[in-house]
Design a protein around this motif. Structure first.
Motif, PDB file in Angstrom:
ATOM      1  N   LEU A 236      -6.462   3.997   3.881  1.00 52.91           N
ATOM      2  CA  LEU A 236      -5.878   4.292   3.045  1.00 52.91           C
ATOM      3  C   LEU A 236      -5.820   3.996   2.225  1.00 52.91           C
TER       4      LEU A 236
ATOM      5  N   GLU B 284      -4.261   9.368  -3.493  1.00 50.43           N
ATOM      6  CA  GLU B 284      -3.674   9.266  -2.297  1.00 50.43           C
ATOM      7  C   GLU B 284      -5.150   9.632  -1.510  1.00 50.43           C
TER       8      GLU B 284
ATOM      9  N   THR C  86       2.003   4.417  10.392  1.00 50.72           N
ATOM     10  CA  THR C  86       2.219   4.611   9.006  1.00 50.72           C
ATOM     11  C   THR C  86       1.064   4.060   8.194  1.00 50.72           C
ATOM     12  N   LYS C  87       0.641   3.386   8.374  1.00 47.25           N
ATOM     13  CA  LYS C  87      -0.620   3.398   7.319  1.00 47.25           C
ATOM     14  C   LYS C  87      -1.924   2.812   8.035  1.00 47.25           C
TER      15      LYS C  87
ATOM     16  N   ARG D  63      -7.608   9.513   1.699  1.00 48.10           N
ATOM     17  CA  ARG D  63      -7.246   8.800   3.556  1.00 48.10           C
ATOM     18  C   ARG D  63      -9.118   8.964   3.324  1.00 48.10           C
TER      19      ARG D  63
ATOM     20  N   HIS E 150      -4.200   3.564  -2.180  1.00 50.45           N
ATOM     21  CA  HIS E 150      -3.260   4.170  -3.410  1.00 50.45           C
ATOM     22  C   HIS E 150      -3.965   4.286  -4.741  1.00 50.45           C
TER      23      HIS E 150
ATOM     24  N   VAL F 213       0.798  -1.624  -0.206  1.00 57.13           N
ATOM     25  CA  VAL F 213       0.275   0.565  -0.093  1.00 57.13           C
ATOM     26  C   VAL F 213       0.945   1.254  -0.303  1.00 57.13           C
ATOM     27  N   SER F 214       1.077   1.518  -1.211  1.00 54.28           N
ATOM     28  CA  SER F 214       2.012   2.673  -1.405  1.00 54.28           C
ATOM     29  C   SER F 214       2.032   3.592  -2.625  1.00 54.28           C
TER      30      SER F 214
END
Length: 162
Positions: A118, A134, A113-114, A136, A120, A77-78
């Motif tokens: 979230l 992205e 952090t994720k 959120r 992408h 997930v990035s």
């Protein structure tokens, strides 16, 4: 999916068909919902070239060529992986445009952090730079995160038309 979203998807298909463009999808957290929405519409075979459900990291690598070292470095997930998924769907298909989605729909899988919600996106069009988005959404519940992701994927397909 809502009637409004289905209408948007139908309009996307009509516009792509008019321009003689084909679509491919590469979906992780949505598990094929974008492809399902598009193919629910009669005549979609003129536009939908193929869909990849690349839920596992191995599927991302084996089916659409996402480099395993990218997944290891950034996580599935990035931004880099979403971009690589879109590029991979394009290069492993006969489509002109590919949309990719990878995210955390929850309720598990989140990290500090994720967070859940979230997501992408990558959008690739032959001859153009890959677009990244992205979102959120927050912890709206699995079904709502996935629905919102489908809405944004349709939005990216709309955007690709110019």
């Amino acid at each position: 999916m809502t009637p409004e979203l289905k209408a948007r998807a139908a309009a996307v298909l009509k516009a792509y068909e008019a321009q003689r463009l084909k679509i491919a999808t590469a979906e992780s957290c949505t598990g094929g919902l974008v492809a399902a929405l598009l193919t629910e519409i009669a005549g979609s075979s003129a536009v939908v070239e193929r869909g990849f459900v690349t839920y596992s990291n191995e599927a991302k690598t084996e089916l659409i060529g996402v480099p395993a070292d990218q997944i290891a470095a950034y996580g599935a997930v990035s931004e880099p992986v979403a971009r690589a998924m879109a590029e991979g769907a394009l290069s492993h298909s006969r489509a002109d445009v590919a949309v990719a989605i990878t995210g955390i729909a929850g309720p598990t899988g989140a990290t500090a952090t994720k967070p859940v919600g979230l997501v992408h996106f990558g959008l690739a069009r032959r001859g153009a730079p890959v677009v990244h988005l992205e979102r959120r959404y927050g912890d709206l519940g699995r079904e709502n995160v996935r629905r919102r992701a489908v809405e944004d994927a349709i939005g990216l397909l709309e955007r690709a038309l110019g």
